[in-house]
Scaffold this active site. Structure first.
Site, PDB file in Angstrom:
ATOM      1  NE  ARG A 124      -6.540  25.748  -0.936  1.00  0.00           N
ATOM      2  CZ  ARG A 124      -7.479  24.987  -0.398  1.00  0.00           C
ATOM      3  NH1 ARG A 124      -7.479  24.782   0.899  1.00  0.00           N
ATOM      4  NH2 ARG A 124      -8.424  24.447  -1.138  1.00  0.00           N
TER       5      ARG A 124
ATOM      6  CB  THR B  86     -13.319  26.603   6.371  1.00  0.00           C
ATOM      7  OG1 THR B  86     -13.354  25.673   5.291  1.00  0.00           O
ATOM      8  CG2 THR B  86     -12.180  27.559   6.154  1.00  0.00           C
TER       9      THR B  86
ATOM     10  CB  THR C 164      -9.841  25.046   5.746  1.00  0.00           C
ATOM     11  OG1 THR C 164     -10.661  23.886   5.798  1.00  0.00           O
ATOM     12  CG2 THR C 164      -9.073  25.051   4.441  1.00  0.00           C
TER      13      THR C 164
ATOM     14  CB  SER D 274      -9.520  27.899  -1.666  1.00  0.00           C
ATOM     15  OG  SER D 274     -10.196  28.302  -0.491  1.00  0.00           O
TER      16      SER D 274
END
Length: 576
Positions: free
Chosen positions: A109, A387, A405, A458
């Site tokens: 991430r 995404t 994403t 997320s």
């Protein structure tokens, strides 16, 4: 063409000629989803959001690569052929199940830059500056995709990295033929791209001579050069040197705050997966900073208290119970979930059987609960639905589930000049100010407040299931806050409602997320009698467009792989 290979897409047969151009001599166009075709593989399967990416992945597997090798090749290919969400300028999560080892999860991430601070999107009066966290350089977090792919490959890969990036490099340098959906998308975003980029004449997705059309060739030379630097120099080809310098220069040309130090410091992180059981199946999913794994396990554990299969698919009682469970799970998500490196996430408490039974006991079997009566802090979060997800099983049975994403469609809309890739706008996934709705009308709180090097919350939910110790399902989807409920429903469709993979993926979906207090069915997805029955229970129905684009693989009773790419998109399953 080998008769052992089978492929499927959502395209109607009238598009066969264009599809043939898409996939050259590697693909045979089979019946579309509307005609009920399921993709079957004896050994291996790849399901992605774009036919070219699926082709790249299946070729890696046919040539002896493993699931992680195919994952790396697919990820870089999607950065070329699916720029709305495929990326090297974003991030994501991976669940990996090797045949002969423990299931692992990788968090790649994005992170807030070192210069980030909690009030960075507020003016001197403490009011949110409209759009600042959504578009332009200041909306971007430090990208994690490249480091994630390299870390996973270093630990599990078998094919040299340079070979795995080569297909993406070729697709960028020589071009690929775009789909009808992509043509419409590029045309729709033209003015936005021009507005947000400093060099409006050098945007790969903008053409000035005419509108994009299905079958047009898209060439991306700057992106090819960037991929070549990663091929030659690995991680340093992105996080240091020319590419990093171009990225930071792009940030400084606007109001962005990413520096070379941010790039050099970024590291993906191996984390312990969320695990649990549902009706005898072992479930593995992603933990914080994804809320997906905890929320999915809460839903499944609560569902085990109800005979959902006996109640029937999309019957009013079934949807009522799902809604009531989702209402409580999303309230918990809102209050408790964030980056566990910065926030104390009470994982064990949230997954405690006794606690979840107490939540079940709150549910009235025929009356809707008012969301205001479901206790939670006034916070929720949703990311964009642009995404993407892909699922892979190799010939040895290793499986990988990846959701990635750049947040909104095309991220911040900013291409890195000279490098050819889009940057994310993930900073909007933080809470810009507690109690103030974000772009999706949802509130934010302290658990997800901005801090330097923190990862934003997320909903991504890459998931793998086992049955009797053997691989059973690989599943995931895009869809923002609907990701969790889409994965949940896909599992219920197979386990409780007896569907095959194609049926489970293509069936209409419904969604509830605590606030706003609506049941959101896909338009036309519920019978009028069902909607009326739900309204009589006290629910409010608000139809919406498509929910999610699930890409999934199921091991059926014969031991064969059933691959399904969602007919809501250009998604494509490929197997042998």
């Amino acid at each position: 063409m080998s008769t052992k290979r089978f492929y499927s897409s959502r395209f109607y047969l009238v598009r066969v000629f264009v599809l043939a151009v898409f996939v050259s001599h590697f693909f045979a166009c089979s019946k579309s989803y509307e005609e009920g075709k399921t993709v079957i593989g004896n050994k291996a399967m790849v399901v992605t959001a774009h036919p070219e990416a699926s082709r790249v992945g299946i070729e890696v597997l046919e040539n002896g690569g493993n699931a992680i090798d195919a994952m790396v090749a697919v990820h870089f290919a999607l950065a070329v052929v699916y720029p709305a969400a495929g990326n090297i300028g974003g991030g994501g999560f991976m669940i990996y199940r090797p045949v002969d080892g423990e299931v692992s999860s990788l968090d790649f991430r994005e992170k807030a830059p070192l210069a980030a601070f909690e009030e960075m999107y507020q003016d001197e009066n403490g009011e949110i500056i409209d759009g600042l966290s959504l578009a332009g350089p200041m909306a971007s977090g430090v990208p994690g995709s490249v480091d994630g792919m390299i870390q996973a490959h270093k630990k599990y890969g078998s094919v040299p990295l340079k070979e795995l990036i080569a297909p993406a490099y070729k697709l960028a340098k020589k071009g690929f033929y775009i789909t009808e959906k992509q043509a419409k998308n590029y045309n729709r975003y033209k003015s936005v791209f021009i507005e947000q980029n400093q060099d409006s004449t050098n945007i790969p997705l903008v053409r000035f001579d005419r509108k994009w059309q299905e079958g047009d060739l898209l060439v991306q030379q700057d992106l090819a050069s960037t991929l070549k630097r990663i091929q030659d120099n690995g991680r340093d080809g992105f996080y240091k040197g020319e590419t990093a310098q171009l990225l930071v220069a792009e940030m400084k040309a606007g109001n962005g705050i990413i520096e070379l130090e941010d790039m050099a410091k970024y590291e993906a992180k191996w984390r312990t997966p969320i695990t649990g059981e549902y009706r005898g199946l072992k479930v593995y999913s992603m933990g914080p900073p994804s809320s997906g794994g905890i929320a999915l396990m809460q839903l499944l554990k609560m569902s085990a208290h109800f005979p959902l299969g006996d109640l029937g698919f999309h019957q009013a009682k079934t949807i009522h119970l799902m809604t009531e469970m989702e209402r409580r799970v999303y309230a918990d998500r809102a209050k408790h979930l964030g980056d566990s490196d910065f926030w104390d996430v009470p994982k064990d408490d949230l997954l405690d059987d006794g606690y979840l039974k107490s939540r079940v006991d709150e549910i009235h079997l025929t009356n809707a609960t008012d969301s205001e009566q479901v206790l939670a802090m006034n916070f929720d979060h949703q990311e964009s639905e642009e995404t993407t997800h892909y699922s892979i099983v190799d010939a040895n049975g290793n499986a990988v589930s990846v959701t990635t994403t750049i947040n909104s469609g095309y991220g911040s809309k900013v291409f890195v000049t000279g490098a050819g890739f889009l940057m994310n706008n993930e900073m909007d996934d933080f809470s810009s100010k507690p109690g103030v709705p974000n772009v999706y009308g949802l509130l934010g709180g302290k658990a997800n407040a901005i801090q330097p090097e923190k990862r934003m919350l997320s909903a991504m939910t890459p998931t793998i299931l086992e049955k009797d110790g053997e691989l059973f399902m690989v599943v995931g989807t895009p869809g923002g806050s609907t990701i969790i409920t889409s994965v949940y429903q896909t599992i219920l469709n197979v386990v409780d409602h007896g569907m095959d993979m194609r049926e489970a993926v293509s069936s209409a979906r419904v969604h509830h997320q605590w606030k706003p207090n609506f049941i959101f069915p896909e338009k036309g997805g519920l019978e009028e009698t069902t909607k009326s029955a739900l309204e009589e229970m006290g629910h409010t129905i608000k139809e919406r467009g498509s929910i999610g684009r699930v890409d999934a693989i199921l091991v059926n009773e014969k031991g064969l792989l059933e691959g399904a790419g969602d007919p809501r998109g250009d998604d494509w399953a490929a197997g042998f």
